[in-house]
Motif scaffolding. Sequence first.
Motif, PDB file in Angstrom:
ATOM      1  N   THR A  86       0.486  -1.097   0.034  1.00  0.00           N
ATOM      2  CA  THR A  86      -0.111   0.086  -0.094  1.00  0.00           C
ATOM      3  C   THR A  86       0.770   1.296   0.052  1.00  0.00           C
ATOM      4  OG1 THR A  86      -1.918   1.169   1.203  1.00  0.00           O
ATOM      5  CG2 THR A  86       0.123  -0.353   2.582  1.00  0.00           C
ATOM      6  N   PRO A  87       0.138   2.302  -0.937  1.00  0.00           N
ATOM      7  CA  PRO A  87       1.253   3.443  -0.939  1.00  0.00           C
ATOM      8  C   PRO A  87       1.812   4.450   0.674  1.00  0.00           C
ATOM      9  CG  PRO A  87      -0.297   4.012  -1.975  1.00  0.00           C
ATOM     10  CD  PRO A  87      -1.308   2.811  -1.237  1.00  0.00           C
ATOM     11  N   ILE A  88       2.670   4.313   1.262  1.00  0.00           N
ATOM     12  CA  ILE A  88       3.450   5.188   2.622  1.00  0.00           C
ATOM     13  C   ILE A  88       1.874   5.725   3.102  1.00  0.00           C
ATOM     14  CG2 ILE A  88       4.212   6.492   3.571  1.00  0.00           C
ATOM     15  CD1 ILE A  88       6.890   6.019   1.332  1.00  0.00           C
ATOM     16  N   GLY A  89       1.346   6.141   3.976  1.00  0.00           N
ATOM     17  CA  GLY A  89       0.827   6.428   4.984  1.00  0.00           C
ATOM     18  C   GLY A  89      -0.900   5.722   4.818  1.00  0.00           C
ATOM     19  N   SER A  90      -1.341   5.378   3.722  1.00  0.00           N
ATOM     20  CA  SER A  90      -2.323   5.083   3.279  1.00  0.00           C
ATOM     21  C   SER A  90      -3.347   4.389   4.670  1.00  0.00           C
ATOM     22  CB  SER A  90      -2.771   4.138   2.305  1.00  0.00           C
ATOM     23  OG  SER A  90      -1.994   2.598   2.611  1.00  0.00           O
ATOM     24  N   LYS A  91      -4.630   5.378   4.370  1.00  0.00           N
ATOM     25  CA  LYS A  91      -6.031   4.253   5.621  1.00  0.00           C
ATOM     26  C   LYS A  91      -5.323   2.509   5.462  1.00  0.00           C
ATOM     27  CE  LYS A  91     -10.551   5.327   5.834  1.00  0.00           C
ATOM     28  NZ  LYS A  91     -11.630   5.096   4.787  1.00  0.00           N
ATOM     29  N   ALA A  92      -4.687   2.490   4.446  1.00  0.00           N
ATOM     30  CA  ALA A  92      -5.155   0.432   4.809  1.00  0.00           C
ATOM     31  C   ALA A  92      -4.558   0.617   4.961  1.00  0.00           C
ATOM     32  CB  ALA A  92      -4.890   0.336   3.096  1.00  0.00           C
ATOM     33  N   LYS A  93      -3.087   1.060   5.194  1.00  0.00           N
ATOM     34  CA  LYS A  93      -1.755   0.527   6.326  1.00  0.00           C
ATOM     35  C   LYS A  93      -2.407   0.626   8.070  1.00  0.00           C
ATOM     36  CE  LYS A  93       2.332  -0.094   7.386  1.00  0.00           C
ATOM     37  NZ  LYS A  93       2.778  -1.615   7.551  1.00  0.00           N
ATOM     38  N   LYS A  94      -3.197   1.952   8.101  1.00  0.00           N
ATOM     39  CA  LYS A  94      -3.527   1.940   9.830  1.00  0.00           C
ATOM     40  C   LYS A  94      -5.076   0.528  10.038  1.00  0.00           C
ATOM     41  CE  LYS A  94      -2.727   7.028   9.380  1.00  0.00           C
ATOM     42  NZ  LYS A  94      -3.456   7.313   8.580  1.00  0.00           N
ATOM     43  N   GLU A  95      -5.764   0.450   8.844  1.00  0.00           N
ATOM     44  CA  GLU A  95      -6.342  -0.583   8.378  1.00  0.00           C
ATOM     45  C   GLU A  95      -5.876  -2.092   9.050  1.00  0.00           C
ATOM     46  OE1 GLU A  95      -8.807   0.167   6.031  1.00  0.00           O
ATOM     47  OE2 GLU A  95     -10.114   2.012   6.906  1.00  0.00           O
ATOM     48  N   ASN A  96      -4.636  -2.424   8.100  1.00  0.00           N
ATOM     49  CA  ASN A  96      -4.531  -3.178   7.898  1.00  0.00           C
ATOM     50  C   ASN A  96      -3.090  -3.287   7.792  1.00  0.00           C
ATOM     51  OD1 ASN A  96      -3.015  -5.560   7.804  1.00  0.00           O
ATOM     52  ND2 ASN A  96      -3.990  -5.919   5.804  1.00  0.00           N
TER      53      ASN A  96
END
Lengths: 382, 267, 71
Positions: free
Chosen positions: B225-235
């Motif tokens: 996922t791109p750096i700092g994405s929302k997806a990263k926070k969720e997963n």
Amino acid sequence: MKENIKFVQGNEACVEGALYAGLEFFAGYPITPSTEIAELLSYRLPQKGCRFIQMEDEIASMSAIIGASLTGHKVMTATSGPGFSLMQEALGYAVMAEIPCVIVNVQRGGPSTGIPTHVSQGDVNQARWGTHGDHAIVTLTASNHQDVFAMTVEGFNIAETYRTPVILLFDEVIGHMRERLVVPVEGEIPLVQRLRTAVNEGVDYHPYLPREDGRLPMSDFGDVHRYNVTGLFHDMWGFPSDNPQVVHDLIRHLVDKINNNVNQITNFKSYYLDDAESVLISYGSSARSALHVVELLRPRGERIGLLELQTLWPFPDQLVRRTCEHAKHVIVVEMNMGQVLQEVRRVVDQPRKVFLANRIDGVFITPRDIRNIMRLVQGKGV
Amino acid sequence: MAIKDYIRERFFPHIWCPGCGHGTVMNSLLRAIESLGMSKNEIVMVSGIGCSSRISGYVDFHTLHTIHGRALAFATGVKLSRPELNLIVPMGDGDALAIGGNHFIHAARRNIDITAIVMNNRIYGMTGGQFSPLSGYGTMATTAPYSNIDHAFDTVELAIAAGATFVARSTSYHVKQLSKILRDAILHEGFSVVEVLSQCPTYFGRKNRLGSAVDMMEQYKNDTTPIGSKAKKENPDLIERGIFVQKEMPEYCVEYDKIIEKAMKGN
Amino acid sequence: MGKLKLKEHVITREWCKGCGICVHFCPKQVLELDDQDKVFAARREDCICCELCELRCPDLAIEIETEQGSE
């Protein structure tokens, strides 16, 4: 003209020789007893617009000088025992890829960390066979600072002439002892410069195709000819090949270009050998004690002489055989368990007349040590 | 110039296996170089040993195929002795971070202007599938037949900690991003590190039952996922892609020029 | 100036190793592998010239040649 006389360490004489030869790039890593070479060059090289780098280890140092040689510069690294061990793989690369470079090994006692601040000549065979695989190598040494200077210049000249790494095998006594050095004026010692290709841009250039005289003109990285350099067996363009003929021809070339030129590469000094019944053979700092013995015993009527080897590899078989032909006994003086002794026994007609006068305890071999052994050899007792 | 003007066509098809990500990395790199309009004579590519290292034979630059792990040390000698050249050093993950780990961190620390590309396929391919320092805990390899207990480096964190002034990551799936990142890395004045996740379907894929090259690229698509994405926070298990660090610091060769200036004044 | 229009899928058959990356990721399913596992453009008229096949090909075996289309 005023002579440029210095009172220096052997390591400094090596630095002076390297700068005289046109050293432009040095990479190294601190290690006793060679560190002064790096220290001095970190000071001197930038003064002439050239570059010094302290790398993270000896592997990297050896690698870096190969890279810098490919951009067309005269390069050197310096080390001792354990560092020389670390350099062996990249040294083999320089042999295979035919990279002109100079590697100084100021020997200390080994194996392993050994005895770092004391003298030894235990790396003679490592210089010859330290890297894996069949190959030829050039190794020079010297017994005094004037010769350290001269052999350093000679090392650079041989490296450029034959496109090969050259090992300067000095030792702790030579490296750290201080004595007089007269730095020759510019032009006094001829210098061999990098041979560059005359092939124009757009014309097929073969970095690994020897000319008729055996030399291989180079092209600097960054210039118009783009080619490949590899440690794999390679064709005349430098591209990997496992064709048996290519492999065979390349290894023959690498060995022959050195071994067929033994006479040109051989440097030596002879003292009182014409009528010598006792022949001493020595090199490096131990040759000083050997010469002392010769000069002590000659006036007393002993027919004794010294052959001082300055080129250890390729070993000067014929020179040694001829020198020992009429000797009653031959005594090899060295500070190891008989590494040059083996070579001398290999080449002389009567190996049983060859004896070893050595010291292996980190202490410099003295004239008295040699004389004591000589008395035993001559059957005179202690 | 077209891409094919930058390669040595006579050596194609190349040695890499069908579906190997390394070919795609080379593809993206050539496009980056082409977009910069660089001359072939101003580029030196230095590689080490392993599958990755074969790239230097295929590109029509000054090419230096060295020994295992030492590519950055050779490149340092080339660069410092002729600083106007552009140095590109593609390495494998074992090449760069196991046997070459020391050179990697020290080149980063010096901030010498070299573009280091870590072609991360998580395995030693050339020797037949042994685990590498990027294989990771729990993976399978021919030298980890009961499962790997070695933990992996995070290449990006390692490069940042060592002082690299440009640090990025992409994958062989995200080719447009990869090409753009490689372009930025080459332009960056200082030590740049680009980690590229590059599939090895032959060894890593087979040993770890990850399917075909296509399946592995699907995983790059889904697991990054791109750096700092929302997806990263969720997963938090997602691997971030993009440029992590891009900063200006004094470059080594430029600094050395100042040393020369100082030394010559003292004369 | 019109949109870029496909001229040809230039495929170097000898370089193609049939990995199927281009086939799988083509957004318009233009490409297929033939009976020798070499790529060919089965539905060239559907190609939108995104060039992703060319960019992803590990073997540099496929090239999208384009020309300017009319308005």
